[in-house]
Write a protein that holds these residues in place. Structure first.
Motif, PDB file in Angstrom:
ATOM      1  N   LYS A 115       0.821  -1.234   0.044  1.00 40.93           N
ATOM      2  CA  LYS A 115       0.065   0.068   0.010  1.00 40.93           C
ATOM      3  C   LYS A 115       0.879   1.120   0.101  1.00 40.93           C
ATOM      4  O   LYS A 115       2.105   1.345   0.511  1.00 40.93           O
ATOM      5  N   PRO A 116       0.503   2.585  -0.649  1.00 40.35           N
ATOM      6  CA  PRO A 116       1.145   3.626  -0.857  1.00 40.35           C
ATOM      7  C   PRO A 116       1.349   4.097   0.567  1.00 40.35           C
ATOM      8  O   PRO A 116       0.473   3.995   1.521  1.00 40.35           O
ATOM      9  N   PHE A 117       2.176   5.100   0.725  1.00 39.77           N
ATOM     10  CA  PHE A 117       2.586   5.704   1.741  1.00 39.77           C
ATOM     11  C   PHE A 117       1.129   6.495   2.380  1.00 39.77           C
ATOM     12  O   PHE A 117       0.849   6.666   3.610  1.00 39.77           O
ATOM     13  N   GLU A 118       0.444   7.090   1.602  1.00 37.01           N
ATOM     14  CA  GLU A 118      -0.973   7.667   1.689  1.00 37.01           C
ATOM     15  C   GLU A 118      -1.859   6.815   2.777  1.00 37.01           C
ATOM     16  O   GLU A 118      -2.277   7.612   3.472  1.00 37.01           O
ATOM     17  N   LYS A 119      -1.791   5.772   2.101  1.00 32.72           N
ATOM     18  CA  LYS A 119      -2.863   4.913   2.928  1.00 32.72           C
ATOM     19  C   LYS A 119      -2.123   4.520   4.334  1.00 32.72           C
ATOM     20  O   LYS A 119      -2.866   4.228   5.354  1.00 32.72           O
ATOM     21  N   VAL A 120      -0.911   4.254   4.333  1.00 36.33           N
ATOM     22  CA  VAL A 120       0.001   3.730   5.460  1.00 36.33           C
ATOM     23  C   VAL A 120      -0.217   5.036   6.601  1.00 36.33           C
ATOM     24  O   VAL A 120      -0.827   4.753   7.907  1.00 36.33           O
ATOM     25  N   LEU A 121      -0.108   6.137   6.221  1.00 31.18           N
ATOM     26  CA  LEU A 121      -0.141   7.186   7.145  1.00 31.18           C
ATOM     27  C   LEU A 121      -1.837   7.603   7.783  1.00 31.18           C
ATOM     28  O   LEU A 121      -1.976   7.531   8.603  1.00 31.18           O
ATOM     29  N   TYR A 122      -2.825   7.475   6.806  1.00 26.65           N
ATOM     30  CA  TYR A 122      -4.027   7.346   7.135  1.00 26.65           C
ATOM     31  C   TYR A 122      -4.456   6.380   8.197  1.00 26.65           C
ATOM     32  O   TYR A 122      -4.999   6.328   9.328  1.00 26.65           O
ATOM     33  N   GLY A 123      -3.777   5.183   7.998  1.00 27.05           N
ATOM     34  CA  GLY A 123      -3.921   3.892   8.918  1.00 27.05           C
ATOM     35  C   GLY A 123      -3.486   4.023  10.297  1.00 27.05           C
ATOM     36  O   GLY A 123      -3.821   3.342  10.981  1.00 27.05           O
ATOM     37  N   LEU A 124      -2.377   4.674  10.179  1.00 23.97           N
ATOM     38  CA  LEU A 124      -1.711   4.806  11.502  1.00 23.97           C
ATOM     39  C   LEU A 124      -2.703   5.504  12.621  1.00 23.97           C
ATOM     40  O   LEU A 124      -2.678   5.244  13.781  1.00 23.97           O
ATOM     41  N   GLY A 125      -3.922   6.163  11.833  1.00 19.84           N
ATOM     42  CA  GLY A 125      -4.784   6.504  12.724  1.00 19.84           C
ATOM     43  C   GLY A 125      -4.606   7.768  13.846  1.00 19.84           C
ATOM     44  O   GLY A 125      -5.022   8.038  15.049  1.00 19.84           O
ATOM     45  N   ILE A 126      -3.627   8.799  13.348  1.00 16.74           N
ATOM     46  CA  ILE A 126      -3.353   9.842  13.990  1.00 16.74           C
ATOM     47  C   ILE A 126      -4.493  10.703  14.361  1.00 16.74           C
ATOM     48  O   ILE A 126      -5.301  10.923  13.204  1.00 16.74           O
ATOM     49  N   PRO A 127      -4.829  11.126  15.381  1.00 19.66           N
ATOM     50  CA  PRO A 127      -6.299  11.834  15.615  1.00 19.66           C
ATOM     51  C   PRO A 127      -6.262  13.199  14.352  1.00 19.66           C
ATOM     52  O   PRO A 127      -5.344  13.699  14.250  1.00 19.66           O
ATOM     53  N   ASN A 128      -7.179  13.198  14.098  1.00 19.39           N
ATOM     54  CA  ASN A 128      -7.828  14.431  12.940  1.00 19.39           C
ATOM     55  C   ASN A 128      -7.140  14.230  11.617  1.00 19.39           C
ATOM     56  O   ASN A 128      -7.358  14.995  10.809  1.00 19.39           O
ATOM     57  N   ILE A 129      -6.406  13.187  11.472  1.00 19.75           N
ATOM     58  CA  ILE A 129      -5.949  13.065  10.093  1.00 19.75           C
ATOM     59  C   ILE A 129      -6.752  12.061   9.227  1.00 19.75           C
ATOM     60  O   ILE A 129      -6.964  10.883   9.483  1.00 19.75           O
ATOM     61  N   GLY A 130      -7.407  12.641   8.303  1.00 18.36           N
ATOM     62  CA  GLY A 130      -8.621  11.801   7.606  1.00 18.36           C
ATOM     63  C   GLY A 130      -7.785  11.650   6.266  1.00 18.36           C
ATOM     64  O   GLY A 130      -6.691  11.960   6.067  1.00 18.36           O
ATOM     65  N   MET A 131      -8.499  11.110   5.482  1.00 19.97           N
ATOM     66  CA  MET A 131      -7.845  10.646   4.249  1.00 19.97           C
ATOM     67  C   MET A 131      -7.326  11.913   3.215  1.00 19.97           C
ATOM     68  O   MET A 131      -6.464  11.795   2.660  1.00 19.97           O
ATOM     69  N   ASN A 132      -8.171  13.032   3.322  1.00 17.21           N
ATOM     70  CA  ASN A 132      -7.611  14.020   2.556  1.00 17.21           C
ATOM     71  C   ASN A 132      -6.523  14.562   3.019  1.00 17.21           C
ATOM     72  O   ASN A 132      -5.325  15.113   2.581  1.00 17.21           O
ATOM     73  N   ALA A 133      -6.719  15.053   4.579  1.00 17.78           N
ATOM     74  CA  ALA A 133      -5.312  15.403   5.039  1.00 17.78           C
ATOM     75  C   ALA A 133      -3.970  14.671   4.877  1.00 17.78           C
ATOM     76  O   ALA A 133      -3.107  14.972   4.355  1.00 17.78           O
ATOM     77  N   SER A 134      -4.346  13.190   4.773  1.00 16.19           N
ATOM     78  CA  SER A 134      -3.095  12.165   4.597  1.00 16.19           C
ATOM     79  C   SER A 134      -2.620  12.545   2.987  1.00 16.19           C
ATOM     80  O   SER A 134      -1.658  12.813   3.000  1.00 16.19           O
ATOM     81  N   HIS A 135      -3.564  12.579   2.291  1.00 24.26           N
ATOM     82  CA  HIS A 135      -3.247  13.021   1.057  1.00 24.26           C
ATOM     83  C   HIS A 135      -2.293  14.391   0.683  1.00 24.26           C
ATOM     84  O   HIS A 135      -1.105  14.163   0.085  1.00 24.26           O
ATOM     85  N   VAL A 136      -2.613  15.220   1.407  1.00 19.86           N
ATOM     86  CA  VAL A 136      -2.063  16.358   1.239  1.00 19.86           C
ATOM     87  C   VAL A 136      -0.765  16.531   2.071  1.00 19.86           C
ATOM     88  O   VAL A 136       0.311  16.995   1.378  1.00 19.86           O
ATOM     89  N   LEU A 137      -0.587  15.549   3.188  1.00 14.91           N
ATOM     90  CA  LEU A 137       0.422  15.776   3.656  1.00 14.91           C
ATOM     91  C   LEU A 137       1.452  14.931   3.019  1.00 14.91           C
ATOM     92  O   LEU A 137       2.923  15.267   3.043  1.00 14.91           O
ATOM     93  N   VAL A 138       1.190  13.935   2.377  1.00 14.32           N
ATOM     94  CA  VAL A 138       2.137  13.133   1.490  1.00 14.32           C
ATOM     95  C   VAL A 138       2.704  13.612   0.523  1.00 14.32           C
ATOM     96  O   VAL A 138       3.912  13.749   0.096  1.00 14.32           O
ATOM     97  N   GLU A 139       1.680  14.445  -0.367  1.00 17.48           N
ATOM     98  CA  GLU A 139       2.198  15.250  -1.225  1.00 17.48           C
ATOM     99  C   GLU A 139       3.042  16.177  -0.809  1.00 17.48           C
ATOM    100  O   GLU A 139       4.086  16.750  -1.745  1.00 17.48           O
ATOM    101  N   SER A 140       2.735  16.909   0.221  1.00 14.54           N
ATOM    102  CA  SER A 140       3.591  18.141   0.482  1.00 14.54           C
ATOM    103  C   SER A 140       5.010  17.757   1.103  1.00 14.54           C
ATOM    104  O   SER A 140       5.986  18.272   0.918  1.00 14.54           O
TER     105      SER A 140
END
Ligand SMILES: [Zn+2]
Length: 670
Positions: free
Chosen positions: A505-530
């Motif tokens: 799975k790409p990093f974006e999914k892993v980051l979202y999967g970690l379940g950091i509070p307030n990090i939804g799929m959109n935020a995860s996408h933006v963080l990974v891109e940035s």
């Protein structure tokens, strides 16, 4: 009749039948009786049986075809499928209008439509023929449900007329079940002793997930087209005009669509349908207000979550009254403790409701909610209904105040409430409730998509101490799993395979999967891109986050807090060693092969054939093993076989492996 004549005859019949389908299923104004229609249909079937090579997928006889699927392919949307901002407040509709006019510097025309409570889908047409249909999924990736969508009679397999600008269009719409189809379906399921669907939308969503299109065809799905994500061509500058043109071209566009030149007209529309919607054959929960001009939409742009040029207004929720039997307390994956009302089951907007959220301790106190009270529950846009108040007139004196627990109901540790927070929390990082929640989130479809790691298995694994953190999921073996109750060897092996596969799975999914509070799929996408990697994210400071649009203070603080924990850092380190992706691999796939069939022949030099076929699928195409008239491209490696000659004979376009690679790289032209 020779073959050429047969072909002409078949073409005429198809056109004729398509026209009648349109009048029957879309306009609801049949031009001929059922008998006459059946005769035409049978004539076409007979001819096609006689000349099977003249059968093509867009023939009206081919709606329901093919074998049940093993699973759905994943495709990437060419334009993100975002959900709309929605509101229950008329004031927010006014604010929206003010914002839009301010930004555009002039008055605007809105397109207003009913908001049908269904399932969003995207349809792709090539040369006026329906080629690919997909679910919204997570907005970036969806499931290819073409085969199921084809069974919907109001969906044109081929457009009625040729319009150059519309021929290769993507349209979006809502698949739904009418109120009647829903009632019929549930009645039938009740007879068969099957579980009932809670509401028409669930029933439609469940139906689209079926792998057997023949079953789907019986459910009575219907659809409305309401969106064209991109301006189709210079002729169409208004979205409204585009929809109207599609409406005359075979599509069932959303009814009661209207252009409003002022906010007053919008509110007239809102008032008109407030009660009238109950008489419609389908469920309507509000309406959608969109800026009409494509150019103006472009100028307004998007926020991280939704377009700035549209808003959905929802009619206020329906309420019901029932008795509060008890209150239980749940611990979420972030340790947040939520009181839940257990109710005497009651019917609310077509759904049986037995639980409702009470939010937190203060809310219970503020509303003075007591055990045995008759409470008013309300269903808004959320999945879980909420308790909004108490019917104090019905109190008998037997009501009891609720004492909020001081200890975590799961691990027994004392609960903590920070001064500025409304929620009590269990801060015990080893609390089983939190570990369970974290694993379920990690394994969920939008995250690592691990099949078979469901609620009851996670319960067992955590309770027995086999899994104590996310990384330990990867230490599971088939032998350990097979020891668990109700787990066969086969399903244990499948689960292990799925866990193994999740490592890709790409990093974006892993980051979202970690379940950091307030990090939804959109935020995860933006963080990974940035940021591009977990190391950069973990070292980022407040000012680094504040530069990124869409990442606010709350998200920034959440991330910083998360990486302060030694345990969290250790879990990430372990996952990294296991081989999960913590670095962004830039590969933008586009759907440039959507609806195209490709065949490979000969030996490929640069990759295995299976991998080449996977590439084709990734870009929306369909690899096939044999060349036929339906083949769009033949990719020719060294020492090609007989397919080469056949393709030549049929006039199929042939390209070399080199050209194929170039095409993949460029995302289109070879
Ligand atoms: Zn706890």
């Amino acid at each position: 009749m020779n073959k050429r004549e047969a072909k002409q005859h078949i073409d005429r019949l198809r056109k004729e039948i398509n026209k009648h389908n349109y009048h029957y299923y879309v306009l609801n104004q049949p031009l001929i009786g059922d008998y006459e229609y059946d005769q035409l249909y049978k004539k076409l079937q007979d001819l096609e049986n006689k000349y099977p090579d003249l059968i093509s997928p867009e023939s009206p006889t081919q709606r329901i075809g093919g074998q049940p699927l093993a699973g759905f392919k994943t495709i990437e949307h060419s334009v993100r499928m975002l959900s709309l901002d929605n509101t229950y407040s008329e004031q927010e509709v006014r604010d929206f209008d003010t914002r839009v006019r301010k930004q555009l510097g002039k008055r605007v025309v809105y397109e207003v439509t009913l908001k049908v409570d269904g399932v969003a889908v995207a349809l792709h047409y090539r040369d006026s023929v329906f080629k690919l249909g997909a679910t919204r999924g997570d907005g970036v990736h969806g499931d290819d449900i073409t085969q199921n969508l084809r069974t919907i009679r109001s969906l044109p397999l081929r457009m009625l007329s040729k319009d150059r600008e519309l021929a290769n269009i993507e349209v979006r719409g809502e698949v739904f079940l009418s109120k009647k189809a829903f009632t019929d379906l549930n009645r039938q399921r009740e007879k068969q002793g099957m579980p009932l669907f809670a509401n028409p939308r669930n029933a439609a969503a469940g139906t689209l997930k079926l792998l057997d299109a023949r079953e789907v065809a019986h459910r009575g799905l219907d659809m409305f087209i309401h969106t064209v994500p991109r301006q189709p061509g210079p002729h169409y500058h208004s979205h409204y005009d585009t929809l109207v043109a599609l409406g005359t071209n075979g599509f069932k566009i959303i009814p009661h669509i209207m252009q409003c030149k002022s906010l007053d007209e919008v509110f007239q529309y809102i008032d008109k349908w407030r009660n009238a919607r109950e008489a419609l054959e389908y469920a309507v929960d509000g309406l959608v207000i969109k800026v009409d001009e494509f150019k103006e939409r472009e100028r307004l742009g998007y926020t991280i979550k939704s377009p700035r040029w549209a808003i959905a207004y929802k009619y206020p929720a329906r309420q019901a009254v029932t008795q509060l039997q008890s209150i239980s307390v749940q611990v979420g994956r972030t340790g947040r403790v939520t009181p839940v009302a257990n109710l005497d089951p009651v019917l609310l907007s077509g759904t049986t409701v037995a639980h409702a959220t009470l939010h937190n301790e203060d809310e219970i106190r503020r509303k003075d909610i007591r055990l045995n009270d008759y409470v008013i529950i309300e269903k808004g846009g959320e999945i879980i209904p909420k308790v909004v108040g108490v019917v104090k007139e019905r109190r008998t004196g037997k009501e009891k105040k609720f004492k909020f627990p001081k200890k975590c109901p799961v691990c027994g540790e004392g609960l903590v409430r920070l001064p500025e927070e409304a929620d009590w929390r269990c801060v015990n990082k080893s609390c089983p409730a939190q570990i369970k929640g974290a694993i379920l989130h990690f394994a969920s479809r939008q995250a690592m998509d691990i099949h078979g790691l469901g609620y009851s298995l996670v319960n067992t694994l955590v309770d027995s101490g086999i899994v104590k953190s996310l990384d330990e999921v990867y230490r599971l073996t088939a032998a350990v799993l097979a020891d668990q109750e109700r787990m066969g060897t086969k399903s244990a092996q499948n689960l292990i395979a799925s866990i193994e596969k999740s490592k890709e799975k790409p990093f974006e999914k892993v980051l979202y999967g970690l379940g950091i509070p307030n990090i939804g799929m959109n935020a995860s996408h933006v963080l990974v891109e940035s940021f591009g990697s977990i190391d950069k994210i973990s070292q980022a400071k407040h000012e680094d986050f504040s530069r990124i649009s869409g990442i606010g203070d709350i998200i920034a603080q959440s991330i910083i807090d998360y990486f302060k924990s030694k345990k969290n850092r250790q879990v990430i380190e372990n996952l990294r060693r296991i081989g999960l992706n913590f670095v962004h691999k830039k590969s933008r796939t586009t759907l440039f092969l959507a609806g195209k069939t490709l065949v490979f022949t000969g030996e490929l030099e640069s990759m295995k054939r299976a991998d080449a076929q996977a590439e084709v699928r990734k870009h929306g195409g369909q690899p096939a093993s044999a060349v036929s008239k339906q083949t769009d491209l033949l990719v020719c490696g060294a020492n090609p076989g007989s397919k080469y000659n056949k393709a030549k004979k049929l006039g199929v376009r042939i390209i070399s492996e080199k050209e194929f690679l170039k095409m993949l790289k460029k995302g289109g032209k070879a």
